[in-house]
Design a protein around this motif. Structure first.
Motif, PDB file in Angstrom:
ATOM      1  N   UNK A  20      39.871  32.888  48.724  1.00  0.00           N
ATOM      2  CA  UNK A  20      41.513  33.343  49.000  1.00  0.00           C
ATOM      3  C   UNK A  20      41.914  31.839  49.523  1.00  0.00           C
ATOM      4  N   UNK A  21      41.408  30.762  48.483  1.00  0.00           N
ATOM      5  CA  UNK A  21      42.054  29.486  48.966  1.00  0.00           C
ATOM      6  C   UNK A  21      42.811  29.178  47.514  1.00  0.00           C
ATOM      7  N   UNK A  22      44.172  29.398  47.694  1.00  0.00           N
ATOM      8  CA  UNK A  22      45.139  29.223  46.639  1.00  0.00           C
ATOM      9  C   UNK A  22      45.811  27.916  46.524  1.00  0.00           C
ATOM     10  N   UNK A  23      45.417  27.088  45.660  1.00  0.00           N
ATOM     11  CA  UNK A  23      46.049  25.697  45.688  1.00  0.00           C
ATOM     12  C   UNK A  23      47.545  25.837  45.074  1.00  0.00           C
ATOM     13  N   UNK A  24      48.345  24.967  45.570  1.00  0.00           N
ATOM     14  CA  UNK A  24      49.592  24.823  45.378  1.00  0.00           C
ATOM     15  C   UNK A  24      50.162  24.841  43.979  1.00  0.00           C
ATOM     16  N   UNK A  25      49.290  24.084  43.108  1.00  0.00           N
ATOM     17  CA  UNK A  25      49.637  23.738  41.712  1.00  0.00           C
ATOM     18  C   UNK A  25      49.315  25.222  41.062  1.00  0.00           C
ATOM     19  N   UNK A  26      48.482  25.901  41.385  1.00  0.00           N
ATOM     20  CA  UNK A  26      47.892  27.139  40.779  1.00  0.00           C
ATOM     21  C   UNK A  26      49.310  28.160  41.262  1.00  0.00           C
ATOM     22  N   UNK A  27      49.821  28.275  42.331  1.00  0.00           N
ATOM     23  CA  UNK A  27      50.810  28.854  42.624  1.00  0.00           C
ATOM     24  C   UNK A  27      52.032  28.575  41.866  1.00  0.00           C
ATOM     25  N   UNK A  28      52.474  27.571  41.739  1.00  0.00           N
ATOM     26  CA  UNK A  28      53.356  26.980  40.957  1.00  0.00           C
ATOM     27  C   UNK A  28      53.417  27.526  39.450  1.00  0.00           C
ATOM     28  N   UNK A  29      52.039  27.580  39.135  1.00  0.00           N
ATOM     29  CA  UNK A  29      51.863  27.850  37.514  1.00  0.00           C
ATOM     30  C   UNK A  29      51.984  29.406  37.304  1.00  0.00           C
ATOM     31  N   UNK A  30      51.926  30.202  38.376  1.00  0.00           N
ATOM     32  CA  UNK A  30      51.907  31.813  38.426  1.00  0.00           C
ATOM     33  C   UNK A  30      53.579  32.204  38.229  1.00  0.00           C
ATOM     34  N   UNK A  31      53.685  33.189  37.657  1.00  0.00           N
ATOM     35  CA  UNK A  31      55.054  34.043  37.879  1.00  0.00           C
ATOM     36  C   UNK A  31      55.144  35.179  38.724  1.00  0.00           C
ATOM     37  N   UNK A  32      54.001  35.240  39.506  1.00  0.00           N
ATOM     38  CA  UNK A  32      53.858  36.229  40.624  1.00  0.00           C
ATOM     39  C   UNK A  32      53.825  35.825  41.934  1.00  0.00           C
ATOM     40  N   UNK A  33      54.303  36.625  42.930  1.00  0.00           N
ATOM     41  CA  UNK A  33      53.954  36.072  44.371  1.00  0.00           C
ATOM     42  C   UNK A  33      52.574  35.990  44.728  1.00  0.00           C
ATOM     43  N   UNK A  34      52.393  35.654  46.004  1.00  0.00           N
ATOM     44  CA  UNK A  34      51.239  35.469  46.567  1.00  0.00           C
ATOM     45  C   UNK A  34      50.527  36.958  46.812  1.00  0.00           C
ATOM     46  N   UNK A  35      51.471  37.765  47.587  1.00  0.00           N
ATOM     47  CA  UNK A  35      50.965  39.129  47.915  1.00  0.00           C
ATOM     48  C   UNK A  35      50.587  39.846  46.634  1.00  0.00           C
ATOM     49  N   UNK A  36      51.079  39.618  45.309  1.00  0.00           N
ATOM     50  CA  UNK A  36      50.591  40.208  44.435  1.00  0.00           C
ATOM     51  C   UNK A  36      49.151  39.853  43.811  1.00  0.00           C
ATOM     52  N   UNK A  37      49.184  38.364  43.764  1.00  0.00           N
ATOM     53  CA  UNK A  37      47.943  37.735  43.462  1.00  0.00           C
ATOM     54  C   UNK A  37      46.772  38.242  44.076  1.00  0.00           C
ATOM     55  N   UNK A  38      46.853  38.332  45.469  1.00  0.00           N
ATOM     56  CA  UNK A  38      45.921  38.836  46.422  1.00  0.00           C
ATOM     57  C   UNK A  38      45.267  40.330  46.152  1.00  0.00           C
ATOM     58  N   UNK A  39      46.153  41.120  45.414  1.00  0.00           N
ATOM     59  CA  UNK A  39      45.388  42.436  45.063  1.00  0.00           C
ATOM     60  C   UNK A  39      44.383  42.430  44.175  1.00  0.00           C
ATOM     61  N   UNK A  40      43.944  41.063  43.666  1.00  0.00           N
ATOM     62  CA  UNK A  40      42.810  41.164  42.913  1.00  0.00           C
ATOM     63  C   UNK A  40      41.558  40.799  43.637  1.00  0.00           C
ATOM     64  N   UNK A  41      41.617  40.169  44.834  1.00  0.00           N
ATOM     65  CA  UNK A  41      40.683  40.008  45.746  1.00  0.00           C
ATOM     66  C   UNK A  41      39.804  41.117  45.933  1.00  0.00           C
ATOM     67  N   UNK A  42      38.393  40.790  46.407  1.00  0.00           N
ATOM     68  CA  UNK A  42      37.611  41.722  46.884  1.00  0.00           C
ATOM     69  C   UNK A  42      37.863  41.364  48.539  1.00  0.00           C
ATOM     70  N   UNK A  43      38.641  41.929  49.212  1.00  0.00           N
ATOM     71  CA  UNK A  43      39.491  41.399  50.478  1.00  0.00           C
ATOM     72  C   UNK A  43      38.482  41.202  51.253  1.00  0.00           C
ATOM     73  N   UNK A  44      37.932  40.209  51.960  1.00  0.00           N
ATOM     74  CA  UNK A  44      37.188  39.861  53.020  1.00  0.00           C
ATOM     75  C   UNK A  44      35.809  40.512  52.911  1.00  0.00           C
ATOM     76  N   UNK A  45      35.198  40.704  51.605  1.00  0.00           N
ATOM     77  CA  UNK A  45      33.947  40.960  51.335  1.00  0.00           C
ATOM     78  C   UNK A  45      33.035  39.962  51.963  1.00  0.00           C
ATOM     79  N   UNK A  46      33.340  38.604  51.883  1.00  0.00           N
ATOM     80  CA  UNK A  46      32.416  37.535  52.352  1.00  0.00           C
ATOM     81  C   UNK A  46      32.336  37.856  53.949  1.00  0.00           C
ATOM     82  N   UNK A  47      33.296  38.440  54.472  1.00  0.00           N
ATOM     83  CA  UNK A  47      33.212  38.810  56.165  1.00  0.00           C
ATOM     84  C   UNK A  47      32.239  39.909  56.267  1.00  0.00           C
ATOM     85  N   UNK A  48      32.385  40.811  55.268  1.00  0.00           N
ATOM     86  CA  UNK A  48      31.378  41.931  55.441  1.00  0.00           C
ATOM     87  C   UNK A  48      29.964  41.339  55.461  1.00  0.00           C
TER      88      UNK A  48
END
Length: 272
Positions: A20-48
């Motif tokens: 979940x480390x999103x670089x600024x350059x990548x976010x600028x390249x995308x047409x979608x907001x961060x909250x939408x991008x994060x829907x593709x994460x396996x949310x905090x599985x590393x914590x599990x």
């Protein structure tokens, strides 16, 4: 990567989609907001799976997001239609890659396009060199060093899934590529500890295992690979004011799975 806290075992626990480390350059390249991008994460599985080293396992997890680079796909599994200079691409897409869900994705969950314009092959190659290759080089080296030392190795690849995929009612899905990536007993051990906790467990449907399970699972060569999918609704709790928290009970449940897998590994070591 986190090494074992105590006695080293030929057991690796991986979480390739929780970055979940999103670089600024990548976010600028995308047409979608961060909250939408994060829907593709396996949310905090590393914590599990964070307790894995306390059981003698080596923990490997990605810091970079899945939408930047998906290491659970073959290196060149990329849709050539998303590349501007496609004649230079060398792409070898599967059906998943053609759907925009390859090693350099073109869509997020739900099929929304990530970019307003095509990527250059230079951009794609840079991501593969920065993320895909180092992840797999590290994983390959870990596997080989443990196989050389112990004669075998077990890889538990942990993911999360949305509910109701292909009509499934499972809480957890064990993927062993229909018995080809690990032996039945290893799958049975994991299924048993989940069922003891009253979870609905399925095997190979709707997820039989991705590239990591398929590529590294070679039981005849002493390499067992199992994919575990956990339904997100089990452990993602909405917070007041937005965002999600973790269900502590599921953290404990995953810890029990890792402990049972480590116990089976120790049993095999004693018998070898």
């Amino acid at each position: 990567m986190s090494p074992p806290a105590d006695r080293d075992l030929p057991l690796i626990v991986s979480s390739p989609h929780s970055g979940r480390d999103y670089e600024a350059a990548f976010l600028e390249r995308c047409r979608l907001p961060l909250n939408v991008l994060r829907t593709s994460e396996d949310f905090h599985v590393d914590t599990l799976v964070a307790s894995a080293p306390s059981h003698g396992a080596t923990l490997l997890h990605a810091n970079f997001p899945r939408v930047v680079c998906d290491v659970n796909r073959a290196c060149m599994d990329i849709d050539p239609r998303m590349i501007s200079d496609v004649s230079k691409s060398g792409c070898a897409p599967t059906s998943r890659g053609l759907a925009g869900l390859g090693s350099v994705p073109g869509v997020v969950s739900g099929g929304q396009l990530l970019y307003a314009t095509r990527l250059s092959m230079e951009e794609v190659t840079e991501r593969l060199q920065r993320f895909w290759r180092p992840y797999h080089e590290t994983l390959s080296e870990l596997i080989e060093s443990k196989r050389q030392r112990y004669g075998f190795c077990v890889l538990l690849d942990v993911h999360s899934m949305p509910p109701g995929v292909e009509g499934s009612r499972a809480d957890c899905v064990i993927g062993d590529r229909y018995g080809t990536s690990c032996d039945r007993e290893m799958s049975r051990v994991i299924a048993a500890v989940l069922r003891e906790q009253k979870f609905q467990v399925a095997r190979n449907h709707p997820f039989a295992g991705g590239y990591i399970t398929t590529h590294y699972g070679r039981p005849r060569e002493g390499m067992q690979a199992i994919q575990l999918e956990i339904c997100r609704t089990l452990y993602m709790h909405p917070r007041n004011g937005g965002g999600f928290g973790l269900n502590v009970r599921i953290v404990d449940s995953v810890d029990r799975v890792i402990a049972a897998t480590a116990q089976e590994v120790r049993h095999r070591l004693r018998g070898s």
